[in-house]
Motif scaffolding. Structure first.
Motif, PDB file in Angstrom:
ATOM      1  N   SER A 177       0.776  -1.196  -0.128  1.00  9.35           N
ATOM      2  CA  SER A 177      -0.154   0.001   0.020  1.00  9.35           C
ATOM      3  C   SER A 177       0.912   1.211   0.167  1.00  9.35           C
ATOM      4  CB  SER A 177      -0.962   0.144   1.268  1.00  9.35           C
ATOM      5  OG  SER A 177      -1.073  -1.113   1.970  1.00  9.35           O
ATOM      6  N   ALA A 178       0.165   2.243   0.124  1.00 12.78           N
ATOM      7  CA  ALA A 178       0.963   3.539  -0.066  1.00 12.78           C
ATOM      8  C   ALA A 178       1.643   3.881   0.908  1.00 12.78           C
ATOM      9  CB  ALA A 178      -0.192   4.835  -0.291  1.00 12.78           C
ATOM     10  N   THR A 230      -2.151   8.549   1.509  1.00 14.45           N
ATOM     11  CA  THR A 230      -3.553   8.409   0.996  1.00 14.45           C
ATOM     12  C   THR A 230      -4.292   9.597   1.538  1.00 14.45           C
ATOM     13  OG1 THR A 230      -3.322   6.036   0.810  1.00 14.45           O
ATOM     14  CG2 THR A 230      -5.477   7.086   0.322  1.00 14.45           C
ATOM     15  N   GLU A 276       0.284   4.267  -4.149  1.00 14.38           N
ATOM     16  CA  GLU A 276       0.637   3.012  -4.244  1.00 14.38           C
ATOM     17  C   GLU A 276       1.925   2.787  -5.387  1.00 14.38           C
ATOM     18  OE1 GLU A 276      -2.234   3.396  -3.172  1.00 14.38           O
ATOM     19  OE2 GLU A 276      -2.397   1.966  -1.358  1.00 14.38           O
ATOM     20  N   PHE A 305      -4.769  -1.782  -3.897  1.00 18.41           N
ATOM     21  CA  PHE A 305      -5.924  -0.937  -4.023  1.00 18.41           C
ATOM     22  C   PHE A 305      -6.249  -0.325  -5.116  1.00 18.41           C
ATOM     23  CE2 PHE A 305      -6.181   3.957  -2.897  1.00 18.41           C
ATOM     24  CZ  PHE A 305      -7.674   3.969  -2.127  1.00 18.41           C
ATOM     25  N   ARG A 354     -10.967   2.562   0.995  1.00 23.32           N
ATOM     26  CA  ARG A 354     -10.210   2.624   1.839  1.00 23.32           C
ATOM     27  C   ARG A 354      -9.632   1.163   2.423  1.00 23.32           C
ATOM     28  NH1 ARG A 354      -8.574   7.305   3.714  1.00 23.32           N
ATOM     29  NH2 ARG A 354      -6.695   6.257   3.729  1.00 23.32           N
ATOM     30  N   GLY A 355      -8.341   0.962   2.803  1.00 21.75           N
ATOM     31  CA  GLY A 355      -7.789  -0.443   3.106  1.00 21.75           C
ATOM     32  C   GLY A 355      -7.798  -1.425   2.029  1.00 21.75           C
ATOM     33  N   GLY A 356      -8.082  -1.086   0.855  1.00 23.78           N
ATOM     34  CA  GLY A 356      -8.338  -2.007  -0.512  1.00 23.78           C
ATOM     35  C   GLY A 356      -7.023  -2.638  -1.033  1.00 23.78           C
ATOM     36  N   SER A 357      -5.962  -2.376  -0.267  1.00 22.32           N
ATOM     37  CA  SER A 357      -4.824  -3.258  -0.859  1.00 22.32           C
ATOM     38  C   SER A 357      -4.917  -4.695  -0.241  1.00 22.32           C
ATOM     39  CB  SER A 357      -3.631  -2.511  -0.060  1.00 22.32           C
ATOM     40  OG  SER A 357      -3.393  -1.487  -0.843  1.00 22.32           O
ATOM     41  N   ASP A 358      -5.411  -4.784   0.775  1.00 20.06           N
ATOM     42  CA  ASP A 358      -5.626  -6.322   1.582  1.00 20.06           C
ATOM     43  C   ASP A 358      -6.358  -7.195   0.669  1.00 20.06           C
ATOM     44  OD1 ASP A 358      -4.532  -5.490   3.817  1.00 20.06           O
ATOM     45  OD2 ASP A 358      -6.346  -5.914   5.055  1.00 20.06           O
TER      46      ASP A 358
HETATM   47  N1  ASP Z   1      -3.601   3.409   0.510  1.00 23.16           N
HETATM   48  C1  ASP Z   1      -5.002   3.131   0.613  1.00 23.16           C
HETATM   49  C2  ASP Z   1      -5.589   3.397   2.017  1.00 23.16           C
HETATM   50  O1  ASP Z   1      -5.054   4.196   2.636  1.00 23.16           O
HETATM   51  C3  ASP Z   1      -5.140   1.390   0.477  1.00 23.16           C
HETATM   52  C4  ASP Z   1      -4.671   0.738   1.665  1.00 23.16           C
HETATM   53  O2  ASP Z   1      -4.205   1.143   2.439  1.00 23.16           O
HETATM   54  O3  ASP Z   1      -4.928  -0.538   1.571  1.00 23.16           O
HETATM   55  O4  ASP Z   1      -6.683   3.257   2.251  1.00 23.16           O
END
Ligand code: ASP
Ligand code: MG
Length: 406
Positions: A41-42, A47, A74, A136, A150-154
């Protein structure tokens, strides 16, 4: 030798030192003979910073352009990580989501993955390279850049693992794994060797901030084994997997809490058919997600209805309810932002009785009042006064004997 997908979060690539530590770890896995795909992720707060920049220009930034902007976070991580890997003599190549054919629908800022081509990843792996993929992000069938929420890298990590039929998807975290309770709150919280997908989903939904719920659901659907493990030491973490018989023998796996909800009570609602339907249709129509609901027994033709919502949606919920109060013939609205939801989660609940009683007794012994209760097949949640959170979580953790035994 296995094919391993590793996911690193923003905090583990936040500066050059951490980036190099991560790169060394990846290089070591590669050297051991495994094929490795890394999803990252970033860096740090990138982000959030990018969002803030856009909001300086427009209150409601155009969502297509937001995706073009946010995807750059990213893209920085993958390039830097590949540079670090090569500097260590580990051959690597970075790709953005669109470059590896992560195709999504067209819902900008919260797109869903439709398919992953993956051919480019396979070719690079065959060349012996470590493949670093941007989390993401993806692209629409028209090749517009999208992001996954948000959190989409998982989610990217699990989806890539599924597409490549990887042996395991490893999530590197700044904690040692999934715990019986937040170790910051409960001193003798214990790391769980394994939890089932369903338990992890319930834990995520009830406040444990380890994994993004959508990614766990995806892993469950495709049978992807997840290993949540620490970035900065070599210890084994927690395996998230299909439920086993042994798991059912354990009554409770963990105690979670969520202090991000608020309670709304509509007072003096006429006790007649259609009122709840009306209220919750209004909330639903305006996109407010309601969590728990409780309705009191009617008194002289009137009753109270309380429900909880995420605090970020409270303003919206209040607006909807205030508009509806007169029409429903209710007498008023109360809001409590100081609540906390405490939950116990465990697949063993299906075959053991008395779980609720034990939880409520632990609270009673500590003079903690229960305001609301809700249950699912493998979870019991209560709403209490937020200031009692630590006391409640510790008491319940203790009552179920979840702690480490010294
Ligand atoms: N960078 C994105 C976020 O902060 C995706 C991630 O962190 O998974 O939501
Ligand atoms: Mg991030």
């Amino acid at each position: 030798m296995s094919l391993i997908v590793q996911k690193y979060g923003g905090s583990s690539v936040a500066d050059a030192g951490k980036m190099l530590t991560v790169a060394r770890r990846i290089a070591k896995t590669r050297k051991a003979g495994h094929r490795v795909v890394v999803v990252v992720s970033a860096p740090g707060d990138t982000t959030d910073d990018l969002i803030a920049m856009a909001k300086n220009l427009s209150e409601l930034p155009d969502e297509r352009e937001m995706d073009v902007l946010l995807a750059t976070g990213e893209q920085q991580s993958i390039a830097l990580l590949a540079i670090a890997l090569k500097s260590l003599g580990c051959d690597a190549v970075s790709y953005t989501g669109p470059q590896v054919g992560i195709v999504t629908d067209k819902v900008h800022t919260k797109a869903r993955i439709v398919r992953i081509e993956g051919g480019r990843i396979r070719k690079a792996l065959a060349r012996g390279q470590v493949v670093v993929v941007a989390g993401f992000q993806g692209m629409t069938p028209d090749e517009d850049i999208t992001t996954l929420g948000r959190g989409g890298s998982d989610l990217t990590a699990v989806a890539v693992a599924a597409a490549l039929k990887a042996d395991v998807c490893e999530f590197y975290k700044d904690v040692d794994g999934v715990f019986t309770a937040n170790p910051g709150l409960v001193k003798n919280a214990r790391k769980l060797p394994a939890v089932s997908y369903d338990e992890m989903l319930e834990m995520a939904a009830s406040g444990a901030q380890v994994l993004n719920a959508r990614s766990v659901e995806f892993a469950k659907n495709y049978g992807i084994k997840i290993h949540v493990r620490p970035t900065f030491n070599e210890k084994e973490g927690t395996i998230v997997m299909q439920e086993t018989k042994a798991m059912e023998k354990v009554v409770i796996s963990g105690v979670t809490y969520n202090k991000n909800e608020a309670k709304v009570t509509v007072r003096g609602v006429p006790d007649k058919p259609g009122i709840a339907a009306n209220l919750f249709s209004r909330l639903g129509a305006s996109g407010v997600n309601v969590d728990m609901i409780i309705q009191n027994i009617g008194e002289q033709g009137f009753s109270d209805i309380s429900f909880t919502v995420d605090r970020s949606e409270l303003k919206k919920a209040q607006k909807v309810v205030n508009e509806g109060v007169k029409k429903m013939g209710a007498s008023g609205v109360l809001v409590d932002e100081g609540i906390s939801k405490v939950s116990v989660v465990g697949v063993g609940m299906r075959s053991h009785s008395g779980v609720a009683a034990k939880m409520f007794q632990a609270l009673a012994k500590n003079a903690i009042n229960i305001q609301m209760i809700s249950t699912s097949e493998i979870k019991i949640s209560v709403v209490i006064d937020g200031k009692d959170t630590a006391k409640a979580v510790n008491a319940i953790h203790q009552a179920f004997g979840l702690g480490r035994h010294f």
